[in-house]
Scaffold this active site. Structure first.
Site, PDB file in Angstrom:
ATOM      1  N   SER A  10      -2.409  -6.135  -7.626  1.00 52.52           N
ATOM      2  CA  SER A  10      -3.867  -5.449  -7.592  1.00 52.52           C
ATOM      3  C   SER A  10      -4.820  -6.684  -7.942  1.00 52.52           C
ATOM      4  CB  SER A  10      -3.839  -4.511  -8.656  1.00 52.52           C
ATOM      5  OG  SER A  10      -3.075  -3.300  -8.577  1.00 52.52           O
ATOM      6  N   GLY A  37      -3.185  -9.630   2.543  1.00 50.57           N
ATOM      7  CA  GLY A  37      -2.772 -10.525   1.613  1.00 50.57           C
ATOM      8  C   GLY A  37      -1.313 -10.431   1.408  1.00 50.57           C
ATOM      9  N   ASN A  64       0.854  -1.190   0.031  1.00 55.02           N
ATOM     10  CA  ASN A  64       0.045   0.052  -0.111  1.00 55.02           C
ATOM     11  C   ASN A  64       0.917   1.072   0.026  1.00 55.02           C
ATOM     12  OD1 ASN A  64       0.712   0.736   2.740  1.00 55.02           O
ATOM     13  ND2 ASN A  64      -0.657  -1.195   3.407  1.00 55.02           N
ATOM     14  N   VAL A  75      -7.094  -7.520  -2.949  1.00 48.38           N
ATOM     15  CA  VAL A  75      -8.108  -6.693  -2.454  1.00 48.38           C
ATOM     16  C   VAL A  75      -8.237  -5.576  -3.279  1.00 48.38           C
ATOM     17  CG1 VAL A  75      -7.819  -7.456  -0.022  1.00 48.38           C
ATOM     18  CG2 VAL A  75      -6.404  -5.553  -0.916  1.00 48.38           C
ATOM     19  N   TYR A  76      -7.196  -5.258  -3.988  1.00 47.61           N
ATOM     20  CA  TYR A  76      -7.532  -3.890  -5.069  1.00 47.61           C
ATOM     21  C   TYR A  76      -8.319  -4.407  -6.020  1.00 47.61           C
ATOM     22  CZ  TYR A  76      -4.198  -1.070  -2.614  1.00 47.61           C
ATOM     23  OH  TYR A  76      -3.118  -0.335  -1.797  1.00 47.61           O
ATOM     24  N   ASP A 126       1.110  -8.613   0.968  1.00 46.65           N
ATOM     25  CA  ASP A 126       1.785  -7.436   1.675  1.00 46.65           C
ATOM     26  C   ASP A 126       2.002  -7.986   3.123  1.00 46.65           C
ATOM     27  OD1 ASP A 126       3.041  -5.148   2.351  1.00 46.65           O
ATOM     28  OD2 ASP A 126       1.261  -3.899   2.345  1.00 46.65           O
TER      29      ASP A 126
END
Length: 178
Positions: free
Chosen positions: A128, A38, A30, A131-132, A40
């Site tokens: 991406s 996730g 982020n 969750v993006y 990250d």
């Protein structure tokens, strides 16, 4: 860039990206580099506190306003087998498809940073596509196309890591199309 640069090999692996013994692992971060969900979260957990300290330093110095979408920056990889973590911020899917260029920049800029740190191998998650909200098929096509077009100076192996069956099939289909 070297004269008549050769393309790096691009391959797909279904594995846990945090366990790969590659030079660089890409983190779908982020903008605050603070660790999120996730991939990250998994990378921050696997790397340990060293990564958190380095990311905090980056936030307090070079990236006070956050890391821009499509940009990339390297840190050490802490306890992971990789040498570096390259953080990049993918675009949030808005349904228009106008963000494909930003998503491609995540791959291009991460490969450029890998070249800068001297990495021969780099592993990417499906940026991406979690969750993006980027559709996995579209994200896979952007990833494969961009990585296949890359002409890095040093990087000679690019691994696209699939986290499940759906991602693996999407990446394989994108490889077959390109």
């Amino acid at each position: 860039m070297r004269e008549n640069a050769l393309m790096a090999t691009v391959e797909i692996l279904r594995t846990d990206i945090t366990t790969l013994a590659v030079d660089a692992v890409v983190n779908a971060a982020n903008s605050s580099l603070a660790g999120g969900g996730g991939v990250d979260r998994a990378i921050h957990r696997a790397a340990g506190p060293t990564l958190d300290v380095e990311c905090r330093t980056l936030r307090q110095t070079r990236y006070r306003a956050g890391l821009a979408t499509g940009a990339a920056v390297a840190t050490s990889a802490g306890r992971m087998p990789a040498k570096w973590v390259i953080h990049t911020v993918g675009p949030i899917w808005d349904g228009s498809g106008h963000q494909d260029g930003l998503l491609a920049n995540c791959y291009r800029h991460s490969i450029a940073v890998a070249d800068e740190v001297g990495a021969y191998s780099i592993a990417f998650p499906c940026i991406s596509a979690g969750v993006y909200g980027y559709p996995i098929d579209r994200a896979s096509r952007v990833a494969v196309t961009t990585c296949r077009q890359a002409r890095p100076d040093i990087v000679n192996r690019i691994i696209l890591v699939a986290y499940d069956d759906r991602a693996e099939k999407a990446l394989q289909a994108a490889m077959a199309e390109s």
